[in-house]
Design an enzyme around this catalytic site. Sequence first.
Site, PDB file in Angstrom:
ATOM      1  N   PRO A 166       0.801  -1.233   0.000  1.00  0.00           N
ATOM      2  CA  PRO A 166       0.000   0.000   0.000  1.00  0.00           C
ATOM      3  C   PRO A 166       0.833   1.284   0.000  1.00  0.00           C
ATOM      4  CG  PRO A 166      -0.259  -1.212   2.078  1.00  0.00           C
ATOM      5  CD  PRO A 166       0.557  -2.082   1.175  1.00  0.00           C
ATOM      6  N   GLY A 209       9.880   0.812   3.956  1.00  0.00           N
ATOM      7  CA  GLY A 209      10.981  -0.062   3.539  1.00  0.00           C
ATOM      8  C   GLY A 209      12.327   0.445   4.029  1.00  0.00           C
ATOM      9  N   TYR A 210      13.266   0.596   3.102  1.00  0.00           N
ATOM     10  CA  TYR A 210      14.635   0.991   3.434  1.00  0.00           C
ATOM     11  C   TYR A 210      14.803   2.513   3.542  1.00  0.00           C
ATOM     12  CZ  TYR A 210      15.870  -3.838   2.129  1.00  0.00           C
ATOM     13  OH  TYR A 210      15.966  -5.213   2.063  1.00  0.00           O
ATOM     14  N   ASP A 211      13.724   3.280   3.444  1.00  0.00           N
ATOM     15  CA  ASP A 211      13.842   4.751   3.448  1.00  0.00           C
ATOM     16  C   ASP A 211      14.628   5.313   4.635  1.00  0.00           C
ATOM     17  OD1 ASP A 211      12.622   5.136   1.019  1.00  0.00           O
ATOM     18  OD2 ASP A 211      10.671   5.699   1.837  1.00  0.00           O
ATOM     19  N   HIS A 236      14.105   6.963  -7.379  1.00  0.00           N
ATOM     20  CA  HIS A 236      14.069   5.915  -8.413  1.00  0.00           C
ATOM     21  C   HIS A 236      12.663   5.796  -9.008  1.00  0.00           C
ATOM     22  CE1 HIS A 236      13.098   4.735  -4.403  1.00  0.00           C
ATOM     23  NE2 HIS A 236      12.735   3.515  -4.718  1.00  0.00           N
ATOM     24  N   ASP A 266       8.843  -2.881  -9.958  1.00  0.00           N
ATOM     25  CA  ASP A 266       9.695  -3.729  -9.120  1.00  0.00           C
ATOM     26  C   ASP A 266      10.930  -2.916  -8.794  1.00  0.00           C
ATOM     27  OD1 ASP A 266       9.612  -6.354  -7.870  1.00  0.00           O
ATOM     28  OD2 ASP A 266      11.527  -6.686  -8.870  1.00  0.00           O
TER      29      ASP A 266
HETATM   30  P1  ITT Z   1       4.815  -5.308  -4.848  1.00  0.00           P
HETATM   31  O1  ITT Z   1       5.777  -6.309  -5.454  1.00  0.00           O
HETATM   32  O2  ITT Z   1       3.485  -5.884  -4.536  1.00  0.00           O
HETATM   33  O3  ITT Z   1       4.719  -4.058  -5.666  1.00  0.00           O
HETATM   34  P2  ITT Z   1       6.875  -5.143  -2.804  1.00  0.00           P
HETATM   35  O4  ITT Z   1       6.992  -4.385  -1.531  1.00  0.00           O
HETATM   36  O5  ITT Z   1       7.142  -6.623  -2.767  1.00  0.00           O
HETATM   37  O6  ITT Z   1       5.430  -4.838  -3.431  1.00  0.00           O
HETATM   38  P3  ITT Z   1       9.258  -4.729  -4.369  1.00  0.00           P
HETATM   39  O7  ITT Z   1       9.473  -6.195  -4.594  1.00  0.00           O
HETATM   40  O8  ITT Z   1       9.478  -3.823  -5.534  1.00  0.00           O
HETATM   41  O9  ITT Z   1       7.794  -4.462  -3.864  1.00  0.00           O
HETATM   42  O10 ITT Z   1      10.091  -4.142  -3.172  1.00  0.00           O
HETATM   43  C1  ITT Z   1      11.357  -4.608  -2.817  1.00  0.00           C
HETATM   44  C2  ITT Z   1      11.725  -4.152  -1.447  1.00  0.00           C
HETATM   45  O11 ITT Z   1      12.273  -2.843  -1.526  1.00  0.00           O
HETATM   46  C3  ITT Z   1      10.606  -4.100  -0.413  1.00  0.00           C
HETATM   47  O12 ITT Z   1      11.160  -4.526   0.829  1.00  0.00           O
HETATM   48  C4  ITT Z   1      10.248  -2.649  -0.344  1.00  0.00           C
HETATM   49  O13 ITT Z   1       9.797  -2.274   0.955  1.00  0.00           O
HETATM   50  C5  ITT Z   1      11.568  -1.972  -0.670  1.00  0.00           C
HETATM   51  N1  ITT Z   1      11.329  -0.721  -1.376  1.00  0.00           N
HETATM   52  C6  ITT Z   1      10.755  -0.581  -2.599  1.00  0.00           C
HETATM   53  N2  ITT Z   1      10.654   0.722  -2.910  1.00  0.00           N
HETATM   54  C7  ITT Z   1      11.168   1.406  -1.868  1.00  0.00           C
HETATM   55  C8  ITT Z   1      11.324   2.770  -1.580  1.00  0.00           C
HETATM   56  O14 ITT Z   1      10.902   3.715  -2.417  1.00  0.00           O
HETATM   57  N3  ITT Z   1      11.882   3.120  -0.419  1.00  0.00           N
HETATM   58  C9  ITT Z   1      12.297   2.190   0.451  1.00  0.00           C
HETATM   59  N4  ITT Z   1      12.173   0.878   0.270  1.00  0.00           N
HETATM   60  C10 ITT Z   1      11.607   0.477  -0.880  1.00  0.00           C
END
Ligand code: ITT
Length: 208
Positions: free
Chosen positions: A16, A158-160, A186, A76
């Site tokens: 989300p 996530g990694y923010d 990105h 992705d």
């Molecule tokens: P969907 O595949 O359903 O889109 P996901 O969270 O699995 O959701 P990704 O495989 O692209 O999406 O994400 C890979 C990881 O990187 C995941 O742990 C995310 O929380 C993290 N991530 C992705 N975009 C990020 C961002 O903009 N800032 C910080 N962390 C991010």
Amino acid sequence: MTVAFPHRLVIASANPHKAEEIREIMRAELDGFVELIDRPESIPDIEETGTTLEENALIKARAICRETGLSALADDSGLEVDVLDGAPGVYSARYGGPSQDASLNLAKLLLEMSGSQNRRARFRTVAVVSFESGAELLAVGTVEGSIALAPKGAAGFGYDPVFVPDGADGKTFAELSRSEKHALSHRGRALRDLADQLRRALGPREAD
Ligand code: ITT
């Protein structure tokens, strides 16, 4: 070409936080031109079996297009750390374990990098649209930066809290406003490129 406006696109993400970012970035680019629809909750998890971001973005967009019968937009993303030879990369979501817990991912990353002087890293996004017709568009966005010694800030996901993008005065993504993050990120870069491609692919808006 006569086409209905606005075009409808399903956001393929099950995350989300990411879906909200996609919505904000695309709304700024394509408001009135593209209507964004949330991924229906009834659609089961899609297995990301690819070994590259591109493969996984295509797997997600194609699966949601097939399930909904509508065009779909997938993203992705991965974090590539130089001293870890590009890891966690395409495996960023499960880096800390199968639960995909962001705090476990962060803890593992900081542990693997402890004592490392070289903190250079980048985020990469591959964004894809799969149209009902079978046509596809693809765009890539990256942001260079470094990994902080400890998490800082409460925004984002996530990694923010550990990613310090170049050009943000040493702040992490989690210390920036949403619009500041989108301007550098990105995802912002990939989606602005994708929006340009969508405008060209779908043609000018028909006069009413
Ligand atoms: P969907 O595949 O359903 O889109 P996901 O969270 O699995 O959701 P990704 O495989 O692209 O999406 O994400 C890979 C990881 O990187 C995941 O742990 C995310 O929380 C993290 N991530 C992705 N975009 C990020 C961002 O903009 N800032 C910080 N962390 C991010």
